[in-house]
Design a protein around this motif. Structure first.
Motif, PDB file in Angstrom:
ATOM      1  N   ILE A  44      41.284 -48.327  13.321  1.00 23.12           N
ATOM      2  CA  ILE A  44      39.886 -47.629  13.402  1.00 23.12           C
ATOM      3  C   ILE A  44      39.723 -47.021  12.314  1.00 23.12           C
ATOM      4  N   VAL A  45      40.748 -46.174  11.910  1.00 24.19           N
ATOM      5  CA  VAL A  45      40.693 -45.426  10.663  1.00 24.19           C
ATOM      6  C   VAL A  45      40.600 -46.368   9.440  1.00 24.19           C
ATOM      7  N   GLY A  46      41.198 -47.360   9.584  1.00 25.01           N
ATOM      8  CA  GLY A  46      41.007 -48.428   8.296  1.00 25.01           C
ATOM      9  C   GLY A  46      39.747 -48.787   8.126  1.00 25.01           C
ATOM     10  N   ILE A  47      39.077 -49.108   9.379  1.00 29.58           N
ATOM     11  CA  ILE A  47      37.655 -49.586   9.296  1.00 29.58           C
ATOM     12  C   ILE A  47      36.919 -48.642   8.722  1.00 29.58           C
ATOM     13  N   ASN A  48      36.930 -47.300   9.189  1.00 31.21           N
ATOM     14  CA  ASN A  48      36.133 -46.220   8.602  1.00 31.21           C
ATOM     15  C   ASN A  48      36.361 -46.051   7.143  1.00 31.21           C
ATOM     16  N   LEU A  49      37.665 -46.314   6.659  1.00 30.51           N
ATOM     17  CA  LEU A  49      37.852 -46.163   5.239  1.00 30.51           C
ATOM     18  C   LEU A  49      37.188 -47.431   4.437  1.00 30.51           C
ATOM     19  N   THR A  50      36.998 -48.505   5.294  1.00 29.29           N
ATOM     20  CA  THR A  50      36.120 -49.578   4.663  1.00 29.29           C
ATOM     21  C   THR A  50      34.791 -49.079   4.370  1.00 29.29           C
ATOM     22  N   GLU A  51      34.010 -48.449   5.329  1.00 25.86           N
ATOM     23  CA  GLU A  51      33.079 -47.909   5.339  1.00 25.86           C
ATOM     24  C   GLU A  51      32.689 -46.951   4.027  1.00 25.86           C
ATOM     25  N   MET A  52      33.796 -46.013   3.967  1.00 26.58           N
ATOM     26  CA  MET A  52      33.770 -45.209   2.630  1.00 26.58           C
ATOM     27  C   MET A  52      33.615 -45.973   1.626  1.00 26.58           C
ATOM     28  N   ALA A  53      34.688 -47.008   1.249  1.00 25.86           N
ATOM     29  CA  ALA A  53      34.698 -47.778   0.087  1.00 25.86           C
ATOM     30  C   ALA A  53      33.228 -48.468  -0.235  1.00 25.86           C
ATOM     31  N   TYR A  54      32.683 -49.002   0.911  1.00 27.93           N
ATOM     32  CA  TYR A  54      31.530 -49.610   0.779  1.00 27.93           C
ATOM     33  C   TYR A  54      30.376 -48.583   0.310  1.00 27.93           C
ATOM     34  N   SER A  55      30.163 -47.378   0.716  1.00 25.80           N
ATOM     35  CA  SER A  55      29.278 -46.544   0.433  1.00 25.80           C
ATOM     36  C   SER A  55      29.382 -46.193  -0.827  1.00 25.80           C
ATOM     37  N   LEU A  56      30.612 -45.962  -1.389  1.00 25.47           N
ATOM     38  CA  LEU A  56      31.007 -45.536  -2.722  1.00 25.47           C
ATOM     39  C   LEU A  56      30.390 -46.785  -3.750  1.00 25.47           C
ATOM     40  N   HIS A  69      39.020 -54.695  -2.738  1.00 23.97           N
ATOM     41  CA  HIS A  69      40.120 -54.977  -1.608  1.00 23.97           C
ATOM     42  C   HIS A  69      41.281 -53.495  -2.287  1.00 23.97           C
ATOM     43  N   GLN A  70      41.735 -53.956  -3.541  1.00 24.28           N
ATOM     44  CA  GLN A  70      42.641 -52.967  -4.252  1.00 24.28           C
ATOM     45  C   GLN A  70      42.119 -51.627  -3.975  1.00 24.28           C
ATOM     46  N   PHE A  71      40.794 -51.063  -4.070  1.00 26.91           N
ATOM     47  CA  PHE A  71      40.421 -49.843  -4.072  1.00 26.91           C
ATOM     48  C   PHE A  71      40.681 -49.434  -2.719  1.00 26.91           C
ATOM     49  N   TYR A  72      40.395 -50.248  -1.696  1.00 30.60           N
ATOM     50  CA  TYR A  72      40.561 -49.918  -0.277  1.00 30.60           C
ATOM     51  C   TYR A  72      41.985 -49.496  -0.086  1.00 30.60           C
ATOM     52  N   CYS A  73      43.157 -50.328  -0.568  1.00 29.95           N
ATOM     53  CA  CYS A  73      44.466 -50.014  -0.613  1.00 29.95           C
ATOM     54  C   CYS A  73      44.689 -48.771  -0.902  1.00 29.95           C
ATOM     55  N   TYR A  74      43.944 -48.439  -2.042  1.00 24.59           N
ATOM     56  CA  TYR A  74      44.200 -47.034  -2.476  1.00 24.59           C
ATOM     57  C   TYR A  74      43.862 -45.866  -1.622  1.00 24.59           C
ATOM     58  N   LEU A  75      42.613 -46.016  -0.873  1.00 23.59           N
ATOM     59  CA  LEU A  75      41.947 -45.091  -0.095  1.00 23.59           C
ATOM     60  C   LEU A  75      43.048 -45.113   1.313  1.00 23.59           C
ATOM     61  N   ALA A  76      43.422 -46.261   1.726  1.00 26.21           N
ATOM     62  CA  ALA A  76      44.244 -46.273   2.777  1.00 26.21           C
ATOM     63  C   ALA A  76      45.655 -45.547   2.763  1.00 26.21           C
ATOM     64  N   TYR A  98      37.822 -33.732   8.301  1.00 21.25           N
ATOM     65  CA  TYR A  98      38.681 -33.940   7.124  1.00 21.25           C
ATOM     66  C   TYR A  98      38.420 -35.381   6.585  1.00 21.25           C
ATOM     67  N   ARG A  99      37.761 -36.308   7.085  1.00 25.39           N
ATOM     68  CA  ARG A  99      37.262 -37.606   6.472  1.00 25.39           C
ATOM     69  C   ARG A  99      36.264 -37.234   5.295  1.00 25.39           C
ATOM     70  N   GLU A 100      35.302 -36.086   5.598  1.00 29.44           N
ATOM     71  CA  GLU A 100      34.206 -35.833   4.679  1.00 29.44           C
ATOM     72  C   GLU A 100      35.111 -35.092   3.412  1.00 29.44           C
ATOM     73  N   LYS A 101      36.063 -34.385   3.584  1.00 30.46           N
ATOM     74  CA  LYS A 101      36.669 -33.615   2.709  1.00 30.46           C
ATOM     75  C   LYS A 101      37.430 -34.817   1.793  1.00 30.46           C
ATOM     76  N   PHE A 102      37.890 -35.521   2.401  1.00 26.20           N
ATOM     77  CA  PHE A 102      38.523 -36.552   1.489  1.00 26.20           C
ATOM     78  C   PHE A 102      37.668 -37.416   0.570  1.00 26.20           C
ATOM     79  N   HIS A 103      36.463 -37.783   1.485  1.00 23.71           N
ATOM     80  CA  HIS A 103      35.373 -38.719   0.621  1.00 23.71           C
ATOM     81  C   HIS A 103      34.935 -37.784  -0.495  1.00 23.71           C
ATOM     82  N   GLU A 104      34.842 -36.376  -0.301  1.00 29.21           N
ATOM     83  CA  GLU A 104      34.272 -35.411  -1.643  1.00 29.21           C
ATOM     84  C   GLU A 104      35.445 -35.530  -2.714  1.00 29.21           C
ATOM     85  N   GLU A 105      36.457 -35.322  -2.356  1.00 26.71           N
ATOM     86  CA  GLU A 105      37.445 -35.502  -3.274  1.00 26.71           C
ATOM     87  C   GLU A 105      37.653 -36.878  -4.144  1.00 26.71           C
TER      88      GLU A 105
END
Length: 296
Positions: free
Chosen positions: A207-219, A243-250, A271-278
């Motif tokens: 679930i967190v992985g899919i959430n990070l997909t959304e983060m990578a997509y929005s960026l 995909h490589q960038f997603y791996c970095y996020l994960a 904390y997800r938003e804090k990470f997103h801002e970083e």
């Protein structure tokens, strides 16, 4: 109001005369000056992109969307339009070519990613089902999946008995990211899965992985990822680069989560938003390269 007025005046009046003066002084157009002054990096490509976007010339505007096979012809038209003496600036064409491939490549990459995101997971699609089972086998190589619909899916962080419902937001893009990470970095993926089962700081891996997909997509959608791609891909960025960038996020989010030590999973969004801002702050740096760096 004053800032908007200044931007309008600069873009529509002052910038034109500044470019004209510099052309008279240097004998070179703005595109040439950028290629001369900036190194081969995001800084150069972003400046070229801004110059093309700001131009009122249709030939230059078209260059933002040129296909790979048309780049050479497009550059010839720009050289003719801007009256560039190519004999005195022999490296201009090759420098501009790289920038145009990166710019148009990012636009095409977004369309590719968007298409994958819009593709829903279909349990009647044999290929979709095979990818899902492959994800299980990569993450849980020593435990056999007893059935297609089973509570075992919760062991790798899905919400219920059937993972297909968890892919609704990001479609097949979410599965593609999870699968890519598990295929290319199996040790790291299993390590993070193990971390996610921590009794105090655990979280739902998939679930967190899919959430990070959304983060990578929005960026990517909002243009933040261009800086990273312009610094790392000498040409057109492809799906594997996303995909490589997603791996970095994960990998980095897992480290971030355990360093922050949230009181509970209930604080995930904060904390997800804090990470997103970083991550966004990193991407504002012209020199940024966000690649997965793991311990050997």
């Amino acid at each position: 109001m004053i800032i908007h007025l200044w931007r309008y005046l600069y873009r529509n009046i002052f910038r034109f005369w500044l470019k004209w003066v510099l052309r008279q002084l240097t004998g070179k157009c703005e595109l040439q000056r950028i290629c001369d002054s900036s190194k081969e990096s995001a800084e150069r490509t972003l400046q070229i992109e801004y110059s093309l976007e700001s131009s009122k010339c249709k030939t230059l505007q078209h260059a933002l969307y040129v296909n790979k096979g048309e780049v050479g012809k497009c550059i010839e038209l720009i050289i003719k339009e801007k009256k560039i003496n190519i004999e005195k600036d022999r490296r201009f064409a090759s420098k501009l070519e790289l920038c145009l491939l990166q710019i148009s490549g990012c636009k095409k990459l977004y369309l590719t990613v968007e298409e994958l995101r819009k593709q829903p997971y279909n349990s009647d699609n044999k290929e979709h089902e095979e990818q899902l089972i492959e994800l299980w086998n990569l993450l849980m190589p020593h435990e056999k999946l007893k059935a297609r619909i089973t509570k075992q899916w919760c062991d790798i962080g899905f919400q219920g008995d059937d993972p297909k419902t968890d892919f609704r937001g990001m479609g097949m893009l979410g599965l593609a990211n999870l699968l890519y990470f598990s295929k290319h970095y199996p040790r790291e993926a299993r390590q993070i899965l193990s971390h996610s089962n921590n009794p105090k700081l655990g979280y739902s891996y998939a679930i967190v992985g899919i959430n990070l997909t959304e983060m990578a997509y929005s960026l990517l959608k909002n243009g933040f990822l261009k800086t990273h791609f312009y610094n790392t891909v000498p040409g057109e960025p492809e799906l594997k680069d996303f995909h490589q960038f997603y791996c970095y996020l994960a990998y980095e989010f897992d480290k971030f989560w355990f360093e922050e030590k949230p009181e509970s999973i209930m604080y995930f969004n904060q904390y997800r938003e804090k990470f997103h801002e970083e991550v966004k702050r990193h991407l504002l740096d012209y020199r940024v390269v966000l690649a997965l760096k793991y311990e050997q």
